[in-house]
Design a protein around this motif. Structure first.
Motif, PDB file in Angstrom:
ATOM      1  N   ALA A 101       0.838  -1.203   0.081  1.00 12.65           N
ATOM      2  CA  ALA A 101      -0.151   0.034   0.196  1.00 12.65           C
ATOM      3  C   ALA A 101       0.848   1.396   0.001  1.00 12.65           C
ATOM      4  O   ALA A 101       0.467   2.290  -0.301  1.00 12.65           O
ATOM      5  CB  ALA A 101      -0.716  -0.082   1.270  1.00 12.65           C
ATOM      6  N   CYS A 102       2.054   1.118   0.336  1.00 16.01           N
ATOM      7  CA  CYS A 102       2.880   2.324   0.694  1.00 16.01           C
ATOM      8  C   CYS A 102       3.666   2.532  -0.880  1.00 16.01           C
ATOM      9  O   CYS A 102       4.310   3.594  -0.996  1.00 16.01           O
ATOM     10  CB  CYS A 102       4.177   2.054   1.654  1.00 16.01           C
ATOM     11  SG  CYS A 102       3.563   2.212   3.203  1.00 16.01           S
ATOM     12  N   GLU A 103       3.603   1.385  -1.455  1.00  8.73           N
ATOM     13  CA  GLU A 103       4.316   1.613  -3.049  1.00  8.73           C
ATOM     14  C   GLU A 103       3.291   1.934  -3.961  1.00  8.73           C
ATOM     15  O   GLU A 103       2.236   1.717  -3.739  1.00  8.73           O
ATOM     16  CB  GLU A 103       5.114   0.227  -3.198  1.00  8.73           C
ATOM     17  CG  GLU A 103       6.044  -0.061  -2.256  1.00  8.73           C
ATOM     18  CD  GLU A 103       7.465   0.702  -2.364  1.00  8.73           C
ATOM     19  OE1 GLU A 103       7.561   1.550  -3.390  1.00  8.73           O
ATOM     20  OE2 GLU A 103       8.249   0.751  -1.355  1.00  8.73           O
ATOM     21  N   GLY A 104       3.706   2.149  -5.141  1.00  8.73           N
ATOM     22  CA  GLY A 104       2.871   2.578  -6.283  1.00  8.73           C
ATOM     23  C   GLY A 104       3.099   1.541  -7.483  1.00  8.73           C
ATOM     24  O   GLY A 104       3.924   0.761  -7.473  1.00  8.73           O
ATOM     25  N   ASP A 105       2.236   1.548  -8.542  1.00  6.18           N
ATOM     26  CA  ASP A 105       2.545   0.955  -9.550  1.00  6.18           C
ATOM     27  C   ASP A 105       2.752  -0.694  -9.581  1.00  6.18           C
ATOM     28  O   ASP A 105       2.090  -1.257  -8.791  1.00  6.18           O
ATOM     29  CB  ASP A 105       3.699   1.500 -10.410  1.00  6.18           C
ATOM     30  CG  ASP A 105       3.593   3.172 -10.551  1.00  6.18           C
ATOM     31  OD1 ASP A 105       2.590   3.658 -10.682  1.00  6.18           O
ATOM     32  OD2 ASP A 105       4.472   3.832 -10.404  1.00  6.18           O
ATOM     33  N   ALA A 106       3.637  -1.144 -10.223  1.00  3.10           N
ATOM     34  CA  ALA A 106       3.752  -2.278 -10.541  1.00  3.10           C
ATOM     35  C   ALA A 106       4.224  -3.091  -9.175  1.00  3.10           C
ATOM     36  O   ALA A 106       3.923  -4.174  -8.576  1.00  3.10           O
ATOM     37  CB  ALA A 106       4.770  -3.056 -11.841  1.00  3.10           C
ATOM     38  N   LEU A 107       5.296  -2.640  -8.422  1.00  2.97           N
ATOM     39  CA  LEU A 107       5.791  -2.903  -7.168  1.00  2.97           C
ATOM     40  C   LEU A 107       4.790  -3.344  -6.089  1.00  2.97           C
ATOM     41  O   LEU A 107       4.434  -4.109  -5.236  1.00  2.97           O
ATOM     42  CB  LEU A 107       6.831  -2.124  -6.735  1.00  2.97           C
ATOM     43  CG  LEU A 107       7.548  -2.726  -5.493  1.00  2.97           C
ATOM     44  CD1 LEU A 107       8.296  -4.092  -5.620  1.00  2.97           C
ATOM     45  CD2 LEU A 107       8.737  -1.683  -4.908  1.00  2.97           C
TER      46      LEU A 107
END
Length: 404
Positions: free
Chosen positions: A238-244
């Motif tokens: 949830a802290c990351e965006g996009d594909a990761l």
């Protein structure tokens, strides 16, 4: 639930072949619907016991009664007392730990074990004819309570502790009193072989059950660890965006899904693998109780034989002296002979029944253990495939992340 097709010997066991309702004799029992009754220290679990049968000695084709654990104990103790030489099926132990006594898992394990207990009795060609079994399966609660209260002896003071009985009898038959009494023990090679087998079987079953318990615990711990990991990795995603972030979220979801699979398989392991092993540990302890009864019967036979010899010597002395006590002595001698013959018959009956019972026990053990290990292997294969498929489905997305 198990159905028996064996008929009790005696009159009226079979219907006429011309009868429209003619069918093989059967007795099926189900222990269902556990329910908590009462509160506090007086609380207990009651069970619905459903009997379906066409045995002529029963009140009708179907009967439903309410029973509690102490009623099952009463039945077991009555059978142990009356059917010497027969291996009485074991009962699950009584939990004294309050937090476990009324847990859903413990109640279900107890219900399953009680169902197995009563159906093993219903399947046994001798025990199924027991009046005590009929009382247990048909009597109302008030009649059942009166039956329990009328019981006497060791079976009233507490549930029959078969291991304690075994130790007590072993002590009696082995003690040497002031150096005058020789140990009274059977020296039959086949019997010694049977005892060694039973003791070794108990040790090996207990060891297997201990490791089965550890397997259940390990599955649960791994399941919990995966659940915790899944939550943590989803928060990270949830802290990351996009594909990761998407990959992390999917990884967390797979971990939580596998956690559920592991917990489910842990429960299956408990009910279908560990519990059957534990049940056979209890069965072997029940057999040891029967071995103790055999030792006791042998000791009584030997003691009576020795007493008869001494009485015969005394009687011959009285005959030589033409004592006026001769008639009373002859009467006592005949009574002792009758007791000795009865003790011999009792011992020989126990020996015969034990020989039959060990064959039956071996056959049942082969079937039950085969089923338990089959379920274990099938469950482990199913779990391993599920885990492999879950992780394998993530590899393409993780590969694309690492390559980018």
């Amino acid at each position: 639930m198990i159905t028996t097709q064996r008929s009790p010997t005696g009159g009226g066991g079979l219907q006429s072949p011309r009868s429209p309702s003619s069918q093989p004799p059967f007795l099926s029992v189900s222990v269902t619907d556990p329910a908590k009754m009462g509160n506090g220290v007086q609380a207990y679990i009651s069970y619905k016991v459903i009997t379906k049968t066409n045995f002529p000695d029963y009140q009708g084709p179907e009967k439903i009664v309410i029973r509690r654990y102490t009623d099952f104990v009463w039945l077991r103790d009555c059978l142990f007392k009356k059917y010497k030489g027969i291996f009485i099926p074991p009962l699950p132990e009584k939990s004294t730990v309050e937090k476990f006594r009324f847990s859903a898992e413990f109640i279900e394990m107890r219900r399953q074990a009680l169902d197995s207990f009563v159906n093993r009795i219903a399947l046994h060609h001798e025990l199924q004819k027991s009046e005590d079994l009929r009382t247990f399966l048909q009597a109302d609660e008030q009649t059942m309570e009166r039956a329990r209260s009328q019981d006497t002896g060791i079976f009233k003071r507490k549930p029959a502790d078969l291991m304690q009985i075994f130790r007590d009898v072993q002590s009696k038959v082995s003690d040497v009193v002031l150096g005058k009494e020789k140990p009274v023990e059977e020296t039959n090679p086949e019997y010694e072989k049977l005892k060694r087998y039973i003791f070794e079987l108990e040790d090996h079953l207990a060891e297997a059950q201990k490791h089965a318990y550890r397997l259940v615990k390990r599955h649960r711990e791994l399941g919990q660890s995966l659940a915790d990991f899944g939550k943590a990795i989803k928060l990270l995603g949830a802290c990351e965006g996009d594909a990761l972030g998407t990959a992390f979220s999917e990884l967390g979801a797979k971990s939580e899904m596998l956690s559920i699979k592991l917990q489910r398989e842990a429960h299956n392991l408990l009910m279908n693998f560990e519990e059957p092993l534990k049940d056979y540990v209890r069965a072997v302890q029940s057999i040891k109780g029967t071995i103790a009864e055999r030792a006791n019967a042998f000791r009584q036979q030997c003691e009576l034989a020795e007493t008869i010899k001494l009485k015969e010597i005394d009687l011959n002395k009285l005959r030589l002296t033409r004592s006026e006590r001769m008639l009373d002595a002859e009467h006592e001698y005949e009574e002792l002979k009758a007791e000795g013959e009865e003790a011999t018959r009792r011992f020989e009956t126990i020996v015969r029944l034990m020989n039959e019972e060990i064959v039956r026990f071996q056959d049942e053990k082969t079937q039950d253990m085969g089923l338990a290990f089959h379920e274990f292997a099938k469950g482990q294969a199913r779990l391993a495939n599920g885990i492999a498929d879950a992780w394998r489905s993530l590899i393409p997305k993780l590969d694309s992340l690492s390559s980018s």
